[in-house]
Design an enzyme around this catalytic site. Structure first.
Site, PDB file in Angstrom:
ATOM      1  N   GLU A 150       0.820  -1.218   0.000  1.00 12.39           N
ATOM      2  CA  GLU A 150       0.000   0.000   0.000  1.00 12.39           C
ATOM      3  C   GLU A 150       0.856   1.273   0.000  1.00 12.39           C
ATOM      4  OE1 GLU A 150      -3.149  -0.373   2.934  1.00 12.39           O
ATOM      5  OE2 GLU A 150      -4.105  -1.928   1.716  1.00 12.39           O
ATOM      6  N   HIS A 390     -19.094  -8.226   4.409  1.00  6.98           N
ATOM      7  CA  HIS A 390     -17.741  -7.769   4.743  1.00  6.98           C
ATOM      8  C   HIS A 390     -17.158  -8.631   5.851  1.00  6.98           C
ATOM      9  CE1 HIS A 390     -14.790  -4.665   6.507  1.00  6.98           C
ATOM     10  NE2 HIS A 390     -14.265  -5.156   5.415  1.00  6.98           N
ATOM     11  N   HIS A 391     -15.987  -9.185   5.597  1.00  5.31           N
ATOM     12  CA  HIS A 391     -15.257  -9.976   6.584  1.00  5.31           C
ATOM     13  C   HIS A 391     -13.898  -9.341   6.843  1.00  5.31           C
ATOM     14  CE1 HIS A 391     -17.527 -13.944   5.421  1.00  5.31           C
ATOM     15  NE2 HIS A 391     -18.265 -13.140   6.161  1.00  5.31           N
ATOM     16  N   GLU A 392     -13.833  -8.424   7.789  1.00  3.63           N
ATOM     17  CA  GLU A 392     -12.519  -7.919   8.215  1.00  3.63           C
ATOM     18  C   GLU A 392     -11.970  -8.933   9.219  1.00  3.63           C
ATOM     19  OE1 GLU A 392     -10.328  -5.124   7.553  1.00  3.63           O
ATOM     20  OE2 GLU A 392      -9.219  -6.626   8.706  1.00  3.63           O
ATOM     21  N   HIS A 460      -9.167  -7.493   0.254  1.00  4.82           N
ATOM     22  CA  HIS A 460      -8.330  -6.328   0.590  1.00  4.82           C
ATOM     23  C   HIS A 460      -7.146  -6.789   1.433  1.00  4.82           C
ATOM     24  CE1 HIS A 460     -10.640  -2.531  -0.523  1.00  4.82           C
ATOM     25  NE2 HIS A 460     -11.150  -3.527  -1.211  1.00  4.82           N
ATOM     26  N   GLU A 461      -6.041  -6.066   1.270  1.00  6.64           N
ATOM     27  CA  GLU A 461      -4.761  -6.418   1.921  1.00  6.64           C
ATOM     28  C   GLU A 461      -4.313  -7.847   1.640  1.00  6.64           C
ATOM     29  OE1 GLU A 461      -7.336  -5.247   4.287  1.00  6.64           O
ATOM     30  OE2 GLU A 461      -6.838  -3.250   3.599  1.00  6.64           O
ATOM     31  N   GLU A 479      -7.635  -5.585  -3.636  1.00 12.23           N
ATOM     32  CA  GLU A 479      -7.080  -4.250  -3.410  1.00 12.23           C
ATOM     33  C   GLU A 479      -5.576  -4.375  -3.694  1.00 12.23           C
ATOM     34  OE1 GLU A 479      -7.414  -0.838  -0.025  1.00 12.23           O
ATOM     35  OE2 GLU A 479      -6.680  -2.783   0.600  1.00 12.23           O
ATOM     36  N   GLU A 485      -8.858   5.068  -0.872  1.00 11.61           N
ATOM     37  CA  GLU A 485      -9.114   5.346   0.543  1.00 11.61           C
ATOM     38  C   GLU A 485      -7.990   6.132   1.211  1.00 11.61           C
ATOM     39  OE1 GLU A 485      -9.508   1.275   1.831  1.00 11.61           O
ATOM     40  OE2 GLU A 485      -7.461   1.183   2.559  1.00 11.61           O
TER      41      GLU A 485
HETATM   42  C1  NOJ Z   1      -9.002  -1.534   4.852  1.00 10.82           C
HETATM   43  C2  NOJ Z   1      -9.771  -1.719   3.597  1.00 10.82           C
HETATM   44  O1  NOJ Z   1      -8.981  -1.436   2.466  1.00 10.82           O
HETATM   45  C3  NOJ Z   1     -10.973  -0.812   3.663  1.00 10.82           C
HETATM   46  O2  NOJ Z   1     -11.682  -0.865   2.439  1.00 10.82           O
HETATM   47  C4  NOJ Z   1     -11.831  -1.188   4.826  1.00 10.82           C
HETATM   48  O3  NOJ Z   1     -12.892  -0.256   4.936  1.00 10.82           O
HETATM   49  C5  NOJ Z   1     -11.040  -1.179   6.127  1.00 10.82           C
HETATM   50  N1  NOJ Z   1      -9.820  -1.907   5.984  1.00 10.82           N
HETATM   51  C6  NOJ Z   1     -11.825  -1.777   7.289  1.00 10.82           C
HETATM   52  O4  NOJ Z   1     -11.968  -3.150   7.095  1.00 10.82           O
HETATM   53 CA    CA Z   2      -6.493  -1.324   2.394  1.00 10.28          CA
END
Ligand code: NOJ
Ligand code: CA
Length: 691
Positions: A150, A390-392, A460-461, A479, A485
């Site tokens: 990133e 969404h799965h963070e 993402h990540e 991503e 962002e």
């Molecule tokens: C980073 C992600 O790139 C973003 O899209 C997301 O909103 C946040 N993490 C929270 O999960």
């Molecule tokens: Ca990110």
């Protein structure tokens, strides 16, 4: 060996020590000088030297395949192949195969460890693949790093790379830069005599990602892999094939963008019935958290006792993902023809998730009290819209692995057809890295598991993509780079950023960049906020064409779009799947103009962007269909637009054009233009002016 049309050639040889080497030429120009290829093992002799050649097999292949979705309707895979079987007499005659595929736009090669007596389990301690370049090329680079991609891009000579620079403050959460001389792939370069080179890898499976170490006096690049928690690189069993190492080369920058070699080197789709996979345009409860008008968490900052549980949480009043708010997004999506609504912050855990190495933060199935799963699923269905899950994981991947099956069951049961995953923070198991073998296997397992459940995926990540979306077409996007962002809460992305990404990050696959921000200055939301998006509004529209993805977000807030419905029309109209793509002009770091033909339609869309310098894009419309008159609706920067001084000044004009026309479009500093070409009706032909 010569490539199919003779543009590239390469040769293989064993050197005086019996080490395998290769050279690559573009026409008569040497691109890679004699370079060694080696894989080191832990506690075993290396696959490095002392080889003799057992046999050499060659063949050529010419075939065409149709991607489930893509930039073009069909892809030609045309190469010459050389497979060299080597033997190490001093290591019990151990065998090794190096397989080369030579295309007109470059070379791919991989190492194959055949099944053989006395060689089964092995541990890779390093790979030393060399790319001995012929000069101190200009390069577009981000630091070599085991955990993140990133970073903002730097442009310098190879000899001036500083892989420890560029990590500004703490804006990237988990960084593990390798050292001064290390860079990531895809590495884009330009030689003094005008050749464009790109080094990357294809089909990264069961192996760590590759970074490159630069020798700043000889300009030799050498691969270096991402280690695991105890310093090993990969645990393997013969038979095994490594990912392909790729070197793309052309005298035209646009050819690098058009290259399908990385995709071609990946395995065909594993999904036999892809009818459920749909390129998707979406909106979401997302940007409002990034600009600070609402929060992921339900209860705000807790008292720090750690005793909070979902039942005892008191609402802060700022929670974004409420049933009511999600409904307004569903209504907005339905009204304007979007397929999806991403909802972040719907599940418990966000009060205390950020940090390092926190375990058991999220369970992926428990909603906050103000998010009614059943009601919203029914509501979305009634409006023909899908909520995107969404799965963070907060980097706690062991936890996610424990929950995955239940989480996907929950999705199937409630009608969710796509998931966005996230890996913010250090990885658990502790000591593992985002780009190591363990995580590569995790990312690929998620792609395979979601495919079984008919779920589309946006990661993402993750590790940087290597064309695996050919194999798993449900993996719509990643991503894996510095997305839009960053403009919301850091120094942001400089105006040249989007002119570099297609040559670097996007070489491996589509990016969920989240374009479409209209409210450029973010003090609009919170007066104290000094951040801004580093483009004009018109350039945000152009990104839907220049930043290829079958998954595109209209990332700004509905309230903002309501104020600019004329410009928003382009986002509503633009396609996300294409029959054809033409790269009209391109120079990494400077500008880019791309035209794409919408799937199953005569309509074309064009995006043109520039860096911090304004320019006039001169665009011959020869790509348009023959014998057709089109209405060209141009969304351009106003004459006084400027990414910093006047970013939201745009003008929209419609005229009649044919393929004989050449359009001149002014792009402001940090600006861009988007054009929709729609076949003109009889009425339009009578009433509209010619260009
Ligand atoms: C980073 C992600 O790139 C973003 O899209 C997301 O909103 C946040 N993490 C929270 O999960
Ligand atoms: Ca990110």
């Amino acid at each position: 060996m010569l490539s199919p049309a003779g543009k590239c050639s390469f040769s293989f040889a064993l050197d005086a020590e019996g080490a395998p080497t290769y050279r690559l030429f573009y026409g008569k120009k040497e691109v890679v000088q004699t370079s060694r290829m080696a894989v080191m093992l832990k506690d075993l002799p290396a696959f490095e030297k002392g080889f003799s050649i057992v046999k050499v097999d060659s063949m050529s292949y010419d075939g065409t395949w149709k991607p489930v979705w893509g930039e073009v309707a069909s892809i030609r895979n045309h190469y010459k192949e050389l497979a060299v079987t080597l033997q190490q007499a001093s290591v019990n005659g151990r065998k090794w195969v190096i397989r080369f595929r030579l295309y007109d736009d470059g070379l791919g090669f991989r190492y194959e460890f055949p099944a053989q007596q006395g060689f089964k389990h092995f541990i890779v301690s390093q790979e030393k693949t060399e790319f001995d370049l012929v000069g101190d090329h200009k390069t577009f680079w981000i630091p070599g790093d085991y955990d993140t991609n990133e970073y903002a891009y730097n442009t310098s000579a190879l000899s001036a790379v500083n892989g420890l620079a560029g990590g500004v403050a703490n804006e990237i959460h988990a960084r593990s830069p390798i050292g001064t001389n290390f860079v990531q792939t895809p590495l884009m370069m330009k030689t003094a005599d005008g050749l464009y080179l790109n080094i990357h890898e294809a089909a990264l499976v069961n192996y760590p990602a590759m970074n490159l170490e630069i020798d700043k006096t000889t300009f030799k690049l050498t691969s270096t892999l991402v280690p695991d928690a105890v310093g090993n690189m990969a645990y393997l069993q013969a038979p095994f094939n490594t990912p392909w190492r790729t070197v793309l080369v052309s005298d035209k920058a646009a050819d690098i963008l058009a290259s399908k070699t990385i995709l071609n080197l990946n395995e065909p789709s594993k999904i036999t019935d892809p009818s459920w996979i749909k390129p998707t345009k979406y909106v979401g409860i997302w940007w409002e958290m990034h600009v600070g008008t609402s929060t992921w968490d339900y209860a705000g900052t807790q008292d720090g006792t750690g005793l909070e549980n979902a039942a005892s949480l008191k609402p802060s009043g700022k929670h974004g993902a409420t049933t009511a708010r999600v409904k307004t997004y569903i209504d907005f999506a339905a009204k304007h023809g979007f397929d999806g609504v991403l909802v972040e912050g719907w599940n418990t855990g966000w009060e205390d998730w950020f940090g390092q190495w926190k375990e058991d933060v999220f369970d992926f199935i428990t909603p906050y009290p103000d998010f009614n799963v059943t009601e919203l699923s029914a509501y979305a269905k009634s409006k023909n819209v899908h909520i995107i899950m969404h799965h963070e994981t907060s980097g706690s991947v062991t936890n996610y692995e424990r929950w995955m099956d239940q989480a996907y069951d929950f999705m199937n049961k409630n009608g969710y057809t796509a998931v966005k995953t996230g890996y913010v923070g250090r990885i658990i198991p502790r000591g593992e890295h985002h780009d190591g073998q363990w995580m590569v296997n995790h990312f690929n397992r998620v792609a395979a598991k979601t495919a079984q459940r008919r779920i589309m995926l946006d990661a993402h990540e993750p590790v940087r993509p290597t064309g695996l979306h050919r194999t798993y077409p449900n993996w719509l996007a990643c991503e894996a780079a510095r997305g839009n962002e960053f403009n919301a809460w850091s120094v942001g992305n400089p105006p040249e950023h989007e002119t570099i990404l297609p040559f670097t990050r996007l070489m491996g696959g589509p990016m969920d960049y989240t374009p479409g921000i209209f409210q450029i200055k973010l003090n609009h939301f919170t007066p104290s906020k000094t951040e801004q998006v580093h483009t004009t509004l018109a350039k945000q529209l152009a990104l839907y064409v220049t930043m290829y993805s079958p998954l595109q977000m209209a990332a700004d807030l509905p309230e903002i779009y309501e104020q600019h419905l004329d410009a928003f029309q382009f986002i509503k109209d633009v396609a996300v799947d294409w029959d054809d793509t033409q790269y009209l002009e391109a120079e990494p770091g400077d500008y880019l103009s791309i035209a794409r033909k919408a799937k199953g339609s005569s309509d074309w869309f064009l995006g043109a962007i520039t860096d911090e310098n304004g320019r006039k894009a001169i665009l011959p419309l020869t790509f348009l269909d023959k014998n057709q008159t089109y209405v060209a609706t141009v969304y351009a920067d106003a004459a006084d637009a400027h990414w910093q001084l006047n970013p939201q000044a745009y003008k929209i004009t419609s005229t009649l054009v044919t393929r004989e026309n050449v359009m001149n479009i002014y792009l402001a500093a940090g600006g861009g233009a988007a054009v929709r070409f729609k076949v003109a009706t009889a009425e339009e032909k009578r009433t509209l002016k010619k260009y």
